[in-house]
Every structure is written in structure tokens, then in C-alpha cells.
Design a protein around this motif. Structure first.
Motif, PDB file in Angstrom:
ATOM      1  N   PRO A  10      46.177  34.162  37.105  1.00 34.79           N
ATOM      2  CA  PRO A  10      47.373  35.637  36.468  1.00 34.79           C
ATOM      3  C   PRO A  10      47.608  36.203  35.564  1.00 34.79           C
ATOM      4  N   GLY A  11      47.862  34.668  35.322  1.00 36.83           N
ATOM      5  CA  GLY A  11      48.548  34.927  33.858  1.00 36.83           C
ATOM      6  C   GLY A  11      48.111  34.577  32.759  1.00 36.83           C
ATOM      7  N   ASP A  12      46.675  34.428  32.748  1.00 32.78           N
ATOM      8  CA  ASP A  12      45.766  33.885  31.439  1.00 32.78           C
ATOM      9  C   ASP A  12      45.932  35.302  30.913  1.00 32.78           C
ATOM     10  N   PRO A  13      46.346  35.117  29.867  1.00 29.37           N
ATOM     11  CA  PRO A  13      45.887  36.407  28.950  1.00 29.37           C
ATOM     12  C   PRO A  13      44.385  36.827  28.441  1.00 29.37           C
ATOM     13  N   LYS A  14      43.176  35.491  29.094  1.00 26.06           N
ATOM     14  CA  LYS A  14      42.389  35.631  28.684  1.00 26.06           C
ATOM     15  C   LYS A  14      41.981  36.133  30.086  1.00 26.06           C
ATOM     16  N   THR A  15      41.899  36.144  30.992  1.00 27.18           N
ATOM     17  CA  THR A  15      41.467  36.016  32.712  1.00 27.18           C
ATOM     18  C   THR A  15      42.202  37.430  32.848  1.00 27.18           C
ATOM     19  N   LYS A  16      43.417  38.345  31.928  1.00 22.25           N
ATOM     20  CA  LYS A  16      43.685  39.183  32.675  1.00 22.25           C
ATOM     21  C   LYS A  16      42.596  40.322  31.903  1.00 22.25           C
ATOM     22  N   ARG A  17      42.186  39.530  30.217  1.00 21.49           N
ATOM     23  CA  ARG A  17      41.044  41.801  29.499  1.00 21.49           C
ATOM     24  C   ARG A  17      40.136  41.013  30.382  1.00 21.49           C
ATOM     25  N   PHE A  18      39.770  39.439  31.163  1.00 23.36           N
ATOM     26  CA  PHE A  18      38.360  39.683  31.557  1.00 23.36           C
ATOM     27  C   PHE A  18      38.288  40.713  33.064  1.00 23.36           C
ATOM     28  N   LEU A  19      39.594  40.577  33.175  1.00 19.74           N
ATOM     29  CA  LEU A  19      39.527  41.667  34.394  1.00 19.74           C
ATOM     30  C   LEU A  19      39.599  43.323  34.109  1.00 19.74           C
ATOM     31  N   SER A  20      39.916  43.259  33.304  1.00 21.08           N
ATOM     32  CA  SER A  20      40.122  44.374  32.496  1.00 21.08           C
ATOM     33  C   SER A  20      38.668  45.283  32.297  1.00 21.08           C
ATOM     34  N   ASP A  21      37.932  44.348  31.364  1.00 19.77           N
ATOM     35  CA  ASP A  21      36.918  44.034  30.866  1.00 19.77           C
ATOM     36  C   ASP A  21      35.748  44.745  31.789  1.00 19.77           C
ATOM     37  N   SER A  22      36.117  44.101  32.802  1.00 20.81           N
ATOM     38  CA  SER A  22      34.507  44.160  34.327  1.00 20.81           C
ATOM     39  C   SER A  22      34.763  44.389  34.674  1.00 20.81           C
ATOM     40  N   MET A  23      35.944  45.167  35.150  1.00 19.37           N
ATOM     41  CA  MET A  23      36.795  46.377  36.481  1.00 19.37           C
ATOM     42  C   MET A  23      35.944  47.662  36.323  1.00 19.37           C
ATOM     43  N   ASP A  24      34.405  47.702  37.633  1.00 19.48           N
ATOM     44  CA  ASP A  24      34.526  49.491  37.582  1.00 19.48           C
ATOM     45  C   ASP A  24      34.990  50.409  38.415  1.00 19.48           C
ATOM     46  N   LYS A  25      35.197  51.300  37.675  1.00 21.31           N
ATOM     47  CA  LYS A  25      36.355  52.486  38.111  1.00 21.31           C
ATOM     48  C   LYS A  25      35.756  52.692  39.109  1.00 21.31           C
ATOM     49  N   VAL A  26      34.695  52.693  39.755  1.00 25.00           N
ATOM     50  CA  VAL A  26      34.170  53.126  41.147  1.00 25.00           C
ATOM     51  C   VAL A  26      34.033  52.258  42.235  1.00 25.00           C
ATOM     52  N   PHE A  27      33.349  50.889  41.573  1.00 29.72           N
ATOM     53  CA  PHE A  27      33.098  49.931  42.732  1.00 29.72           C
ATOM     54  C   PHE A  27      33.850  48.779  42.083  1.00 29.72           C
ATOM     55  N   GLY A  28      34.928  48.599  41.749  1.00 34.19           N
ATOM     56  CA  GLY A  28      35.959  48.061  41.669  1.00 34.19           C
ATOM     57  C   GLY A  28      35.559  45.793  40.066  1.00 34.19           C
ATOM     58  N   PHE A  29      35.267  44.981  40.948  1.00 32.15           N
ATOM     59  CA  PHE A  29      35.170  43.897  40.419  1.00 32.15           C
ATOM     60  C   PHE A  29      34.132  43.304  40.899  1.00 32.15           C
ATOM     61  N   PRO A  30      33.518  42.705  40.108  1.00 35.69           N
ATOM     62  CA  PRO A  30      32.257  42.080  40.923  1.00 35.69           C
ATOM     63  C   PRO A  30      32.791  41.021  41.462  1.00 35.69           C
ATOM     64  N   GLN A  31      31.696  40.305  42.556  1.00 38.37           N
ATOM     65  CA  GLN A  31      32.214  38.962  43.476  1.00 38.37           C
ATOM     66  C   GLN A  31      33.013  37.710  42.521  1.00 38.37           C
ATOM     67  N   PHE A  32      32.873  37.335  41.389  1.00 36.35           N
ATOM     68  CA  PHE A  32      34.052  36.595  41.126  1.00 36.35           C
ATOM     69  C   PHE A  32      35.414  36.517  41.166  1.00 36.35           C
ATOM     70  N   VAL A  33      35.735  37.944  41.667  1.00 37.80           N
ATOM     71  CA  VAL A  33      37.535  37.859  41.632  1.00 37.80           C
ATOM     72  C   VAL A  33      36.947  38.007  43.034  1.00 37.80           C
ATOM     73  N   ARG A  34      38.400  37.668  43.342  1.00 41.32           N
ATOM     74  CA  ARG A  34      39.138  37.329  44.762  1.00 41.32           C
ATOM     75  C   ARG A  34      40.153  39.051  44.824  1.00 41.32           C
ATOM     76  N   PHE A  35      39.434  39.710  45.848  1.00 40.82           N
ATOM     77  CA  PHE A  35      39.993  41.255  45.725  1.00 40.82           C
ATOM     78  C   PHE A  35      41.202  40.575  46.955  1.00 40.82           C
ATOM     79  N   GLY A  36      42.218  39.581  46.978  1.00 41.62           N
ATOM     80  CA  GLY A  36      43.035  40.037  47.794  1.00 41.62           C
ATOM     81  C   GLY A  36      44.276  39.362  47.303  1.00 41.62           C
ATOM     82  N   TRP A  37      43.460  38.841  45.380  1.00 38.64           N
ATOM     83  CA  TRP A  37      45.014  38.686  45.491  1.00 38.64           C
ATOM     84  C   TRP A  37      45.446  40.026  43.998  1.00 38.64           C
ATOM     85  N   SER A  38      47.370  39.969  44.330  1.00 37.55           N
ATOM     86  CA  SER A  38      47.463  41.097  43.756  1.00 37.55           C
ATOM     87  C   SER A  38      46.786  41.491  42.591  1.00 37.55           C
TER      88      SER A  38
END
Length: 299
Positions: free
Chosen positions: A212-240
Motif C-alpha cells: 500500500p505504501g508504494d507510490p507505483k501501487t497507489k497510482r495503479f490503484l487510482s488508474d485502474s479503478m472504475d467508478k462503478v465496478f471498482g477494481f480489477p480482481q488483481f486487487v484485494r478489496f478487503g484491504w483498507s
């Protein structure tokens, strides 16, 4: 390491194992357990075991094993090649726990927390080694939660095996270090070959370490997030990290309240299917039915 099964469907867990030399079946062995990818918000968590005859303990310790976190990716790959080249004296098994499986467990109605997931995976791997015919005499594992309780739990399941649960076991026991390397190499390869079922495109800088603290990871999360469907399945939705980002940036959803108070004079449709004289207040709570718990009349 043949990862084709996981690459074909990375939403499901997958177990991969080496061939077992006859010596691990005929001689008593020590077995180490460790994981890779417990903390990241991206990708699978991988558990690995490595086992070898106790008679090779000294020789095994001379092979230069170390905690995978202290090694570079190139060093880990080199040591893993040594492990594979020593197939006459050791064997390994890894299990990839998909981010989909982790998310479903942590967000399900009956919570399946990460410690329980980790314990169950470690138990499965030991059981698998035994099923393959390995003569496991000693097990060494890095603790998850309270070490004494974890050790007692494992001892109860495997009463004929000497169990050692210790903090920093990957730095204390070479067999655990070897398991750590197997798990980490497997996770690294899974990340490098990840197939996004959502057909998203990852930019040149990639998605970083997944922490979570990695800037590249943060940017990926921001870029890959769909405002309706959320994240791809690559992401662990249970993490804060993921849930907070969804709360801040995703489209808000208003759910109809199933418990909304109804008109006192209205009749529920389900009432026509209930037994005469049935009192819904006496129904068992879903907590008990979800866990298959029933009343005990006598002891």
C-alpha cells in the motif's frame, strides 16, 4: 515451476508441486513453511513448503539459504534453481491463494480472516506432503498470530510430528528459508505474467511491489479503478487501502432498506408459506445456520 493452470484462471487457488525423490519417502524429513505476499494489496498470497531428509540437514544448511525478503529477485531465482537442481535430496510444494479468494473470504457474510486463511493453507500443504508419501518428522513454521496457540493447533492435527512455531523462523531455520524462496519466486512469477480478465492496460511503470505504501501501487490503484465496478480482481478489496479509495472516489450507491418498516396492515407474502401458528421470533439467527450449529439437548 509450471504455472499454466493458475495463468489459465487466476481467480482460483492453485497448488504446484515438484517431483518427490524416493529418499524423502524412506528417510525422516524436516519441513519448513513460509509465505510471500501477506501484506500487499495486489496479487496472490503464496504459501510454500520445502522438505528434505534430516540426514542432509548440515549439507542443506551450506546451500546459502536466507529469508527471501533479504535477497534480490535475481538472487532468489538463482537459489530456486539450486533447489530444483537438488531434486535428489529435497522437494517443494506451493499454493497460490488468488486475490479473489482472499477478498471473498474477508468480505463474506461469515468472515474468513487472513490468519485463518494462512493456518488452513499451511495445514493443507503439510497434509499434501504426507499424502504424497513424504516421511515428515519435524515441521518448522513462522508464526501467524500467537505462536503457542498456533503450535498447539498444529500439534493437535499432526500429533506424530514434532512442531516448532517461532517468530522469524525464516531467519532461524534454513528449511524455512528455502520454503520462503519457493513462495516468493512463485509470487514474483505470478505477478509478472498476470492476465487481467478485465482487459485493462498497465502503463510502463507497472504496479510496483503491491504494498500500500508504494507510490507505483497507489497510482495503479487510482488508474485502474472504475467508478462503478471498482477494481480489477488483481486487487484485494478487503484491504483498507482499496476500500478507502472506493469510498472517496467511486460513485455512491443507495441500497433499498430491506428492513424498512412496513404498513402495519400489510401482509407479507412469505406469511402464506409459514406453518400455522409459526412465530418468526423463534427462528434461529443466521449466525447459527451459516455455521451449521444446532442445539444440544443433553450432554
Amino acid at each position: 515451476m509450471d504455472m499454466s493452470q493458475f495463468e489459465a484462471d487466476n481467480t482460483k487457488n492453485c497448488m504446484i508441486e515438484s517431483t518427490l525423490p524416493e529418499i524423502v519417502k524412506s528417510e525422516p524429513c524436516w519441513l519448513g513453511i513460509d509465505e510471500a505476499g501477506r501484506g500487499p494489496v495486489l496479487g496472490p498470497m503464496v504459501y510454500g513448503v520445502c522438505f528434505s531428509p534430516l540426514s542432509f540437514r548440515e549439507k542443506f544448511g551450506e546451500m546459502g539459504f536466507a529469508d527471501s525478503k533479504t535477497l534480490t529477485e535475481e538472487e532468489r531465482e538463482g537459489i530456486f534453481e539450486k533447489i530444483c537442481a537438488s531434486s535428489d535430496m529435497m522437494a517443494w510444494i506451493v499454493e497460490l491463494l488468488s486475490p479473489t479468494f482472499i477478498s471473498n473470504g474477508m468480505l463474506g457474510r461469515s468472515k474468513y480472516n487472513l490468519n485463518a486463511i494462512s493456518h488452513d493453507c499451511a495445514i493443507r500443504l503439510v497434509q499434501r506432503a504426507l499424502e504424497l508419501g513424504a516421511n515428515i518428522a519435524e515441521v518448522y513454521v513462522d508464526t501467524v498470530g500467537d505462536p503457542e496457540k498456533y503450535q498447539a493447533k498444529l500439534k493437535n492435527i499432526f500429533p506424530n510430528i514434532q512442531i516448532t512455531v517461532a517468530k522469524k523462523a525464516d531467519a532461524l531455520y534454513p528449511i524455512v528459508s528455502a520454503a520462503s524462496i519457493c513462495a516468493k519466486v512463485c509470487r514474483d512469477r505470478a505477478l509478472s505474467k498476470w492476465q487481467f480478465q478485465e482487459k485493462i492496460t498497465v502503463n510502463d511503470e507497472g504496479y510496483g511491489s503491491g504494498y500500500p505504501g508504494d507510490p507505483k501501487t497507489k497510482r495503479f490503484l487510482s488508474d485502474s479503478m472504475d467508478k462503478v465496478f471498482g477494481f480489477p480482481q488483481f486487487v484485494r478489496f478487503g484491504w483498507s487501502t482499496a476500500s478507502v479509495m472506493l469510498q472517496k472516489s467511486a460513485v455512491g450507491v443507495q441500497w433499498d432498506d430491506d428492513e424498512e418498516e412496513e404498513d402495519k396492515d400489510s401482509v407479507k407474502l412469505t406469511s402464506f408459506f409459514q406453518k400455522k401458528g409459526h412465530d418468526p421470533k423463534l427462528d434461529r439467527h443466521s449466525y447459527f445456520s451459516d455455521r451449521c450449529l444446532s442445539s444440544v439437548d443433553s450432554f
